[in-house]
Design an enzyme around this catalytic site. Structure first.
Site, PDB file in Angstrom:
ATOM      1  N   SER A 168      31.169   4.115  42.724  1.00  0.00           N
ATOM      2  CA  SER A 168      30.099   3.383  42.036  1.00  0.00           C
ATOM      3  C   SER A 168      30.032   1.976  42.610  1.00  0.00           C
ATOM      4  CB  SER A 168      30.424   3.292  40.543  1.00  0.00           C
ATOM      5  OG  SER A 168      29.594   2.331  39.928  1.00  0.00           O
ATOM      6  N   TYR A 181      36.680   1.699  33.874  1.00  0.00           N
ATOM      7  CA  TYR A 181      35.879   2.600  34.713  1.00  0.00           C
ATOM      8  C   TYR A 181      35.737   2.004  36.121  1.00  0.00           C
ATOM      9  CZ  TYR A 181      31.478   4.767  36.330  1.00  0.00           C
ATOM     10  OH  TYR A 181      30.489   5.389  37.067  1.00  0.00           O
ATOM     11  N   LYS A 185      36.948   3.507  39.790  1.00  0.00           N
ATOM     12  CA  LYS A 185      36.015   3.731  40.899  1.00  0.00           C
ATOM     13  C   LYS A 185      36.482   2.985  42.161  1.00  0.00           C
ATOM     14  CE  LYS A 185      33.049   6.557  39.015  1.00  0.00           C
ATOM     15  NZ  LYS A 185      32.818   7.895  39.560  1.00  0.00           N
TER      16      LYS A 185
HETATM   17  P1  NAP Z   1      25.320  12.485  33.866  1.00  0.00           P
HETATM   18  O1  NAP Z   1      23.879  12.457  34.185  1.00  0.00           O
HETATM   19  O2  NAP Z   1      25.746  12.063  32.510  1.00  0.00           O
HETATM   20  O3  NAP Z   1      25.832  13.958  34.188  1.00  0.00           O
HETATM   21  C1  NAP Z   1      27.053  14.313  33.768  1.00  0.00           C
HETATM   22  C2  NAP Z   1      27.376  15.718  34.282  1.00  0.00           C
HETATM   23  O4  NAP Z   1      28.778  15.796  34.289  1.00  0.00           O
HETATM   24  C3  NAP Z   1      26.871  16.826  33.406  1.00  0.00           C
HETATM   25  O5  NAP Z   1      26.542  17.935  34.232  1.00  0.00           O
HETATM   26  C4  NAP Z   1      28.097  17.158  32.538  1.00  0.00           C
HETATM   27  O6  NAP Z   1      27.971  18.487  32.075  1.00  0.00           O
HETATM   28  C5  NAP Z   1      29.199  16.952  33.571  1.00  0.00           C
HETATM   29  N1  NAP Z   1      30.545  16.597  33.118  1.00  0.00           N
HETATM   30  C6  NAP Z   1      30.887  15.599  32.279  1.00  0.00           C
HETATM   31  N2  NAP Z   1      32.228  15.548  32.161  1.00  0.00           N
HETATM   32  C7  NAP Z   1      32.743  16.525  32.957  1.00  0.00           C
HETATM   33  C8  NAP Z   1      34.059  16.976  33.252  1.00  0.00           C
HETATM   34  N3  NAP Z   1      35.148  16.411  32.709  1.00  0.00           N
HETATM   35  N4  NAP Z   1      34.208  18.019  34.121  1.00  0.00           N
HETATM   36  C9  NAP Z   1      33.129  18.585  34.673  1.00  0.00           C
HETATM   37  N5  NAP Z   1      31.867  18.227  34.422  1.00  0.00           N
HETATM   38  C10 NAP Z   1      31.668  17.199  33.566  1.00  0.00           C
HETATM   39  O7  NAP Z   1      26.175  11.553  34.887  1.00  0.00           O
HETATM   40  P2  NAP Z   1      25.720  10.879  36.257  1.00  0.00           P
HETATM   41  O8  NAP Z   1      25.120   9.581  35.965  1.00  0.00           O
HETATM   42  O9  NAP Z   1      24.977  11.869  37.055  1.00  0.00           O
HETATM   43  O10 NAP Z   1      27.129  10.578  36.939  1.00  0.00           O
HETATM   44  C11 NAP Z   1      27.641  11.415  37.963  1.00  0.00           C
HETATM   45  C12 NAP Z   1      28.616  10.629  38.802  1.00  0.00           C
HETATM   46  O11 NAP Z   1      27.969   9.492  39.362  1.00  0.00           O
HETATM   47  C13 NAP Z   1      29.826  10.087  38.055  1.00  0.00           C
HETATM   48  O12 NAP Z   1      30.945  10.127  38.918  1.00  0.00           O
HETATM   49  C14 NAP Z   1      29.461   8.645  37.790  1.00  0.00           C
HETATM   50  O13 NAP Z   1      30.614   7.835  37.641  1.00  0.00           O
HETATM   51  C15 NAP Z   1      28.738   8.337  39.081  1.00  0.00           C
HETATM   52  N6  NAP Z   1      27.853   7.171  39.010  1.00  0.00           N
HETATM   53  C16 NAP Z   1      26.771   7.177  38.192  1.00  0.00           C
HETATM   54  C17 NAP Z   1      25.940   6.069  38.177  1.00  0.00           C
HETATM   55  C18 NAP Z   1      24.701   5.993  37.338  1.00  0.00           C
HETATM   56  O14 NAP Z   1      24.125   4.892  37.239  1.00  0.00           O
HETATM   57  N7  NAP Z   1      24.253   7.067  36.741  1.00  0.00           N
HETATM   58  C19 NAP Z   1      26.244   4.958  38.977  1.00  0.00           C
HETATM   59  C20 NAP Z   1      27.364   4.996  39.773  1.00  0.00           C
HETATM   60  C21 NAP Z   1      28.168   6.110  39.791  1.00  0.00           C
HETATM   61  P3  NAP Z   1      28.849  19.067  30.836  1.00  0.00           P
HETATM   62  O15 NAP Z   1      28.534  18.211  29.653  1.00  0.00           O
HETATM   63  O16 NAP Z   1      28.400  20.497  30.701  1.00  0.00           O
HETATM   64  O17 NAP Z   1      30.271  18.955  31.293  1.00  0.00           O
END
Ligand code: NAP
Length: 277
Positions: A168, A181, A185
């Site tokens: 991130s 968090y 990261k």
């Molecule tokens: P999201 O939209 O909330 O999606 C979360 C996904 O993760 C869902 O498919 C959920 O499905 C699954 N999940 C949650 N906990 C899990 C676990 N313990 N094991 C397996 N699956 C799990 O999240 P996102 O924003 O796409 O984030 C994805 C990645 O990008 C993460 O690593 C996050 O740190 C990183 N990131 C996000 C952002 C941002 O702004 N969105 C920025 C930087 C980095 P279930 O509920 O069915 O498990």
């Protein structure tokens, strides 16, 4: 209302055309695992890899989410299968790898995307339990899944295997309320570097993507009030939040032979959020 309109407008104003059809076929014949791929960034990565020709194993914790994601992608003619996998559970990870081998016959691409953030407020207000949860899922599970995938990745003789971790942009900076968090990261940047050095010998490339603020359920609290919106936007040079497809396109590049001489690197996709440690 004003806030939402302004978010949507700022996304539309400069964003890439994420609805245009994908024309590359760089991943034809490859097999991929994407964790946490039933929603958000993981779903977009799984979709993009499949659009570029890969067979993709979808996974997340909830069976209904896996079923819906697989159905949606198959309805678009993409080659995907699905399995429940909470990345923090050893049995689930084993099952994920075994099912991928059984259904698709191997593994070329591993995208370790799952993460959580149960922390609340400032870092020092949180407990040891919260710290452990964050590090267990965000860092330890990534390491374990990589390690457990190695027998399949090393067996691969046709393609140069690729591992992608998802960090991130907060790995590089202080963002209030994301303390523990952020630290997890930052650890992923180093995990990527060390893994890349140790696995180069086997032809396995390991790279990382550091997304900025991408519109997903996970990031909602970073812009759901005017104060949060203004604070988040103050970091972003391009003055808009990102779309998950704009992270997926980076993943497809890193997984492909277009990135054949790149390992141990982190690509920041953040609209210009500062990214120097
Ligand atoms: P999201 O939209 O909330 O999606 C979360 C996904 O993760 C869902 O498919 C959920 O499905 C699954 N999940 C949650 N906990 C899990 C676990 N313990 N094991 C397996 N699956 C799990 O999240 P996102 O924003 O796409 O984030 C994805 C990645 O990008 C993460 O690593 C996050 O740190 C990183 N990131 C996000 C952002 C941002 O702004 N969105 C920025 C930087 C980095 P279930 O509920 O069915 O498990």
């Amino acid at each position: 209302m004003m806030l939402r309109a302004s978010i949507n407008q700022s996304v539309r104003r400069f964003s890439a055309n994420t609805t245009s059809p994908v024309k590359c076929n760089r991943l034809e014949g490859r097999i991929a695992i994407v964790t946490a791929s039933t929603d958000g960034i993981g779903f977009s990565i799984a979709k993009r890899l499949a659009q570029e020709g890969a067979k993709v194993m979808i996974s997340s914790r909830k069976e209904s989410n896996v079923k819906n994601a697989v159905e949606e992608l198959r309805s678009e003619g993409l080659q995907v299968s699905g399995v429940v996998c909470h990345v923090g559970k050893a049995e689930d990870r084993k099952n994920l790898i075994e099912k991928t081998e059984a259904e698709f016959g191997g593994l070329d691409i591993l995208v370790s995307n799952a993460a959580l953030n149960p922390a609340d407020g400032q870092m020092f207000n949180n407990t040891e339990e919260v710290w452990d949860k964050i590090f267990d899922v965000n860092v330890k599970s990534t390491f374990l899944l990589m390690k457990e995938s190695l027998p399949l990745l090393k067996r691969n003789k046709s393609f140069s295997p690729s591992i992608i971790t998802i960090s991130s942009s907060v790995a590089y900076l202080y963002y209030k309320s994301l303390g523990i968090y952020s630290i997890s990261k930052t650890a992923l940047l180093s995990l990527t570097k060390v893994s890349a050095m140790e696995l180069a010998l086997y032809g396995i490339r390991v790279n990382c993507i550091a997304p900025g603020i991408i519109k997903t359920k996970f990031s909602n609290k970073l812009y759901d009030t005017q104060e949060a919106y203004d604070y988040s936007m103050s970091f972003i040079s391009m003055k808009r939040f990102g779309m998950s497809e704009e992270v997926a396109s980076v993943a497809a590049f890193l997984a492909s032979d277009d990135a054949s001489y790149i390992t141990g690197e982190t690509i920041v996709a953040s609209g210009g959020i500062s990214s120097r440690l």
